[in-house]
Design a protein around this motif. Structure first.
Motif, mmCIF file in Angstrom:
data_model
loop_
_atom_site.group_PDB
_atom_site.id
_atom_site.type_symbol
_atom_site.label_atom_id
_atom_site.label_comp_id
_atom_site.label_asym_id
_atom_site.label_seq_id
_atom_site.Cartn_x
_atom_site.Cartn_y
_atom_site.Cartn_z
ATOM 1 N N TRP A 7 46.131 38.718 39.402
ATOM 2 C CA TRP A 7 45.190 39.821 39.570
ATOM 3 C C TRP A 7 43.809 39.305 39.953
ATOM 4 N N VAL A 60 51.246 41.712 43.225
ATOM 5 C CA VAL A 60 50.385 42.872 43.429
ATOM 6 C C VAL A 60 50.984 43.662 44.580
ATOM 7 N N GLN A 72 48.328 47.219 46.037
ATOM 8 C CA GLN A 72 47.047 46.886 45.400
ATOM 9 C C GLN A 72 47.047 47.131 43.898
ATOM 10 N N GLN A 73 48.228 47.144 43.300
ATOM 11 C CA GLN A 73 48.340 47.285 41.847
ATOM 12 C C GLN A 73 49.168 46.128 41.281
ATOM 13 N N GLN A 79 51.769 44.279 39.135
ATOM 14 C CA GLN A 79 53.042 44.669 38.543
ATOM 15 C C GLN A 79 53.270 43.852 37.264
ATOM 16 N N TRP A 139 41.514 43.230 34.129
ATOM 17 C CA TRP A 139 42.618 44.188 34.104
ATOM 18 C C TRP A 139 42.524 45.117 32.884
ATOM 19 N N ARG A 158 39.631 47.936 32.400
ATOM 20 C CA ARG A 158 39.893 49.264 32.957
ATOM 21 C C ARG A 158 40.629 50.137 31.936
#
Length: 298
Positions: A113, A142, A145-146, A148, A290, A293
């Protein structure tokens, strides 16, 4: 200002740092050697000693750890790697020590990330794979754009992807995993068998740099296996880029060798190969970013 107490747990060291969540910069940092004893009580005592000075200045804890983090419990595909720490209740233990909200993820996922958010802005990278090639082989994905992480924490555990069906048996129980074929440990084992004396991966790599043809062949075999893995995952996941890290992955010329073997494949199998840039604190900073958020929404 929200401050994260980030913890990076590896096989040789445990690092802790206070991270300013607004800037994702490290305010203070310390590390200790990972206890040689794999007994939970010894490990927990080491965590108390390391973390206690940071607790008063932190709002939450973010852990990046070796192994699989499944619902806060530390496990591994090869349980022998953890010894007495297999199924250690990592999140509960650190939350007991700190009395702070505590989150955990795999260290390669955390590093993936941070490498992703460190890429040049607007470079149009949607799908990225991070591979760390060191004593073992780990990874993080990723997609869109996320990051995993997976329902059981295993997403990105590419070290246990088979690249040689006739290869040696891995500690996870499968045959020919890339970790058993291409890691620093595998390089050392191949060198020991070939040179008929104990070798580690670093020694074999140095022999290759010195021009030893047999050692060069071992290193190229490792890079070719990694290239094959990258090609397979690229055609499966439509990867834009692959970031290569770890002591082997960042060794002289290794990324070039990977590129050499990828260049032999059709264009669709060739993502961008990027040497890792974030350095040794990628796990700390990735976990902090990470979970900041998540913490902001609680």
């Amino acid at each position: 200002m929200s401050v994260c107490l980030a913890v990076d747990i590896g096989g040789t060291k445990i690092a802790a740092a206070l991270v300013d969540c607004a800037t994702n910069q490290i305010i203070d940092r310390h590390q200790i050697a990972t206890p040689q004893s794999q007994q939970p009580a010894v490990f927990s005592a080491a965590l108390v000693s390391l973390l206690t000075p940071f607790i008063a200045n932190a709002d939450f804890v973010a852990i990046a750890s070796t192994g699989i983090i499944n619902n806060g419990i530390l496990t591994a595909l090869n349980p022998a790697n953890l010894g007495g720490l297999n199924r250690f209740e990592l999140v509960d233990d650190i939350q007991r020590i700190t009395k702070l909200p505590t989150y955990a993820m795999n260290d390669a996922q955390a590093a993936a990330w941070y490498e992703f958010i460190s890429l040049t802005p607007n470079n149009n990278t949607h799908n990225m794979l991070f591979i760390t090639i060191s004593t073992g082989i780990g990874g993080g994905l990723v997609l869109n754009q996320q990051l995993q992480t997976g329902a059981r924490g295993i997403s990105g555990h590419i070290g246990h992807t088979v690249v040689d069906a006739n290869g040696p048996v891995c500690g996870c129980g499968r045959q020919g995993c890339i970790e058993k074929v291409a890691s620093g440990t595998a390089i050392g084992e191949l060198g020991s068998a070939l040179f008929k004396r104990p070798c580690n991966g670093q020694q074999v790599y140095q022999l290759a740099l010195d021009g030893n043809e047999d050692a060069i062949s071992i290193i190229h075999s490792s890079a070719a296996a990694v290239a094959e893995l990258i090609a397979n995952l690229t055609i499966s996941l439509d990867l834009d880029a692959v970031v290569i890290g770890g002591s082997v992955g960042l060794a002289p010329h290794y990324c070039e060798y990977i590129q050499q073997y990828l260049n032999e494949k059709p264009e669709l199998y060739r993502p961008r190969i990027i040497p890792a840039q974030a350095g040794g604190d990628a796990g700390l900073l990735g976990a902090a970013h990470w979970f900041a958020r998540q913490e902001s929404h609680t």
